[in-house]
Design an enzyme around this catalytic site. Structure first.
Site, short mmCIF file in Angstrom:
data_model
loop_
_atom_site.label_atom_id
_atom_site.label_comp_id
_atom_site.label_asym_id
_atom_site.label_seq_id
_atom_site.Cartn_x
_atom_site.Cartn_y
_atom_site.Cartn_z
N LYS A 1 -13.29 -0.31 5.86
CA LYS A 1 -13.89 -1.13 4.83
C LYS A 1 -14.94 -2.10 5.37
O LYS A 1 -16.06 -2.15 4.87
CB LYS A 1 -12.80 -1.93 4.09
CG LYS A 1 -12.18 -1.21 2.94
CD LYS A 1 -11.33 -0.02 3.31
CE LYS A 1 -10.03 -0.40 3.95
NZ LYS A 1 -9.09 0.73 4.13
N ASP B 1 -0.74 -5.34 9.50
CA ASP B 1 -1.69 -4.31 9.10
C ASP B 1 -2.97 -5.04 8.69
O ASP B 1 -2.98 -5.77 7.68
CB ASP B 1 -1.12 -3.50 7.93
CG ASP B 1 -2.06 -2.40 7.47
OD1 ASP B 1 -3.17 -2.30 8.01
OD2 ASP B 1 -1.67 -1.64 6.55
N TRP C 1 0.87 -1.19 0.00
CA TRP C 1 0.00 0.00 0.00
C TRP C 1 0.91 1.24 0.00
O TRP C 1 1.83 1.33 0.82
CB TRP C 1 -0.89 -0.04 1.24
CG TRP C 1 -1.76 1.16 1.44
CD1 TRP C 1 -2.57 1.75 0.50
CD2 TRP C 1 -1.92 1.92 2.64
NE1 TRP C 1 -3.23 2.82 1.05
CE2 TRP C 1 -2.84 2.95 2.36
CE3 TRP C 1 -1.37 1.83 3.92
CZ2 TRP C 1 -3.23 3.89 3.32
CZ3 TRP C 1 -1.77 2.76 4.87
CH2 TRP C 1 -2.68 3.77 4.57
N1 PLA Z 1 -3.64 -0.35 5.38
C1 PLA Z 1 -3.91 -0.80 4.14
C2 PLA Z 1 -3.21 -2.01 3.64
C3 PLA Z 1 -4.85 -0.12 3.36
O1 PLA Z 1 -5.10 -0.57 2.14
C4 PLA Z 1 -5.49 1.03 3.86
C5 PLA Z 1 -6.46 1.80 3.03
C6 PLA Z 1 -5.17 1.43 5.17
C7 PLA Z 1 -4.24 0.71 5.89
C8 PLA Z 1 -5.76 2.62 5.84
O2 PLA Z 1 -7.08 2.83 5.79
P1 PLA Z 1 -7.80 3.73 6.89
O3 PLA Z 1 -6.82 4.72 7.38
O4 PLA Z 1 -8.94 4.33 6.18
O5 PLA Z 1 -8.22 2.78 7.94
N2 PLA Z 1 -6.29 1.78 1.64
C9 PLA Z 1 -7.24 2.39 0.72
C10 PLA Z 1 -7.49 3.85 1.00
C11 PLA Z 1 -8.58 1.68 0.82
C12 PLA Z 1 -6.28 4.72 1.12
O6 PLA Z 1 -5.33 4.63 0.32
O7 PLA Z 1 -6.29 5.54 2.05
C13 PLA Z 1 -6.70 2.16 -0.70
O8 PLA Z 1 -7.38 2.54 -1.66
O9 PLA Z 1 -5.61 1.57 -0.84
#
Ligand code: PLA
Length: 458
Positions: free
Chosen positions: A303, A267, A186
């Site tokens: 989510k 995570d 991510w």
């Molecule tokens: N960890 C991972 C692996 C994630 O994919 C995301 C969110 C988070 C943590 C953090 O989300 P939160 O802070 O809302 O709890 N990833 C998203 C959104 C869904 C983003 O980038 O913020 C994504 O599209 O990858």
């Protein structure tokens, strides 16, 4: 800065000039705050006047690049095409491509309104009922680690904020320790550790040749890392690849981490979203906990309960003794207090209410299954369209093997650009598409776009 020397004037002239300019709205030298004027009287009686035009102390701050994920949503909004499709951010949409508030969340909110809950500050560690519920969802309510009070849990600002607090804990108490991050991961992970000044390096994870897990590479890189490193693991539904280790592979990963005296750092942003089952999706974390290992877990309710903007999540630190857990918790609070003081209450109350009421809890599980099911069905439909329409013989079965919200298509940056520029399909430039933003009706269009981009753009 322009500097002008005025002809010699007596000091009284300066005074009268300054007096005139007291009313800044009428004085030409103070136009709309964009110009500043300073007047100095030199020893020879000359007055210098310095006028700074349109300068700012922020002039040497350059533009930050748009966020690779949230920036995609901004670009999507600006597109006027009727065909446009936002597969960038991982946010669940209905078949009509509308945002979805879970019915059980609305019920919990109604209950909260009826009760007339107050808006007092929460304690630094967050809502007690939430912290209890979140640790139980993660480890399982009857897990001995909870009865032994070995888990330090504080509510965080969703997954991101919880990861950031954990990063600060690492920086403060394990100075110089490295965090190992999967390649790819991510996008925000690297920013989080960079900003917390925690060094990181990558371990191999994705093998483009097999479009699967590079398990041997992963094990070799974890083995080669300095003893006592933190290993960041996606508890389930790896983002962006959608490829998770099998339970057997998790056991082997745990072996190496134990051998090397590393620290597992999970995570968990998609519990319940990978398989549709909260318990199944927590099995990686529980497997490590059952081995008696100390570990860190960041959780998110963005989510699985659709609480994106409520910013509700937690950081859990499983320690080898209850005494260590008490001390760790006190330091987590010490880190949180100057960062954001205390967390927001609304989302935490929703989670506590949903988990604390057996009817609500069952409704939540049903809705989560429904969401995970819709994603699985568009995954299948996308695959069907890709394999029926692409006559090249390419094997698209990886789409079906991946799990969670995303599909990692293998499209490169130029091909992803083509998806957006030609087809108005918005996605991240690493080739990731969010299937949670796809409807059954749009599967064929998406398949056409992928086939075109894959074969006609290199
Ligand atoms: N960890 C991972 C692996 C994630 O994919 C995301 C969110 C988070 C943590 C953090 O989300 P939160 O802070 O809302 O709890 N990833 C998203 C959104 C869904 C983003 O980038 O913020 C994504 O599209 O990858």
């Amino acid at each position: 800065m322009a500097s002008t020397a005025l002809p010699s004037v007596c000091p009284s002239a300066v005074l009268s000039f300054q007096d005139k300019c007291k009313d800044k709205t009428k004085c030409a030298f103070f136009g709309k705050g964009k110009q500043t004027l300073s007047i100095k009287t030199k020893s020879n009686g000359q007055i210098t006047m310095a006028v700074a035009v349109n300068t700012s102390r922020f002039d040497n701050i350059t533009m930050a690049p748009p966020d690779p994920i949230l920036g995609v949503s901004e670009a999507f909004k600006a597109d006027t095409s009727e065909m446009k499709l936002n597969l960038g951010v991982g946010a669940y949409r209905t078949e009509e491509l509308q945002p979805y508030v879970l019915k059980v969340v609305k019920k919990a909110e109604n209950l909260m309104l009826e009760r007339g809950e107050n808006k007092e500050y929460l304690p630094i560690e967050g809502l007690a009922a939430f912290n209890k519920a979140t640790a139980e969802l993660l480890f399982g309510a009857d897990n001995p680690v909870l009865h032994q009070q070995r888990v330090a849990t504080i509510q965080g600002l969703s997954g991101t904020g919880s990861l950031r607090v954990a990063a600060a804990l690492i920086e403060r108490y394990f100075p110089g320790a490295k965090v190992l991050i999967s390649s790819p991961t991510w996008g925000n992970h690297k920013n989080i550790f960079n900003d917390a000044r925690v060094p990181w390096s990558e371990y191999r994870y994705y093998d483009p040749k097999t479009v699967g897990l590079d398990f041997d590479g992963m094990i070799a890189d974890i083995k080669a890392a300095p003893e006592g490193s933190f290993v960041l693991l996606h508890g389930c539904a790896h983002n962006p690849t959608g490829i998770d280790p099998t339970l057997e592979q998790w056991e082997k990963i745990a072996d190496v981490i134990q051998e090397k005296n590393h620290f597992p750092f999970f995570d968990v942003a998609y519990q319940g979203f990978a398989s549709g089952s909260l318990d199944e999706d927590a099995s990686s974390v529980r497997l490590f906990a059952a081995r008696g290992m100390e570990l860190l877990v960041a959780q998110s309710y963005s989510k699985n309960l659709g609480l994106y903007a409520e910013r509700v999540g937690a950081i859990n630190v499983l320690c080898s003794s209850a005494d260590a857990a008490v001390r760790v918790k006190s330091q987590l609070k010490r880190i949180a207090r100057p960062m954001y003081s205390n967390p927001p209450v609304h989302g935490a109350r929703i989670v506590a209410n949903v988990v604390g009421n057996p009817d609500f809890f069952n409704e939540w599980k049903d809705e989560m299954e429904m969401m995970a099911g819709r994603i699985k069905s568009v995954r299948q439909k996308l695959y069907n369209n890709l394999s029926a329409k692409d006559k090249s013989g390419k094997d698209w079965s990886f789409v079906l093997k991946q799990i969670g919200m995303f599909s990692f298509t293998g499209l490169n940056k130029a091909q992803s650009d083509n998806m957006t520029d030609k087809w108005h399909i918005y996605m991240t430039k690493d080739g990731r598409i969010s299937l949670a933003g796809l409807s059954a009706a749009k599967c064929e269009y998406l398949a056409d776009a992928i086939i075109d981009s894959y074969h006609n753009v290199s």
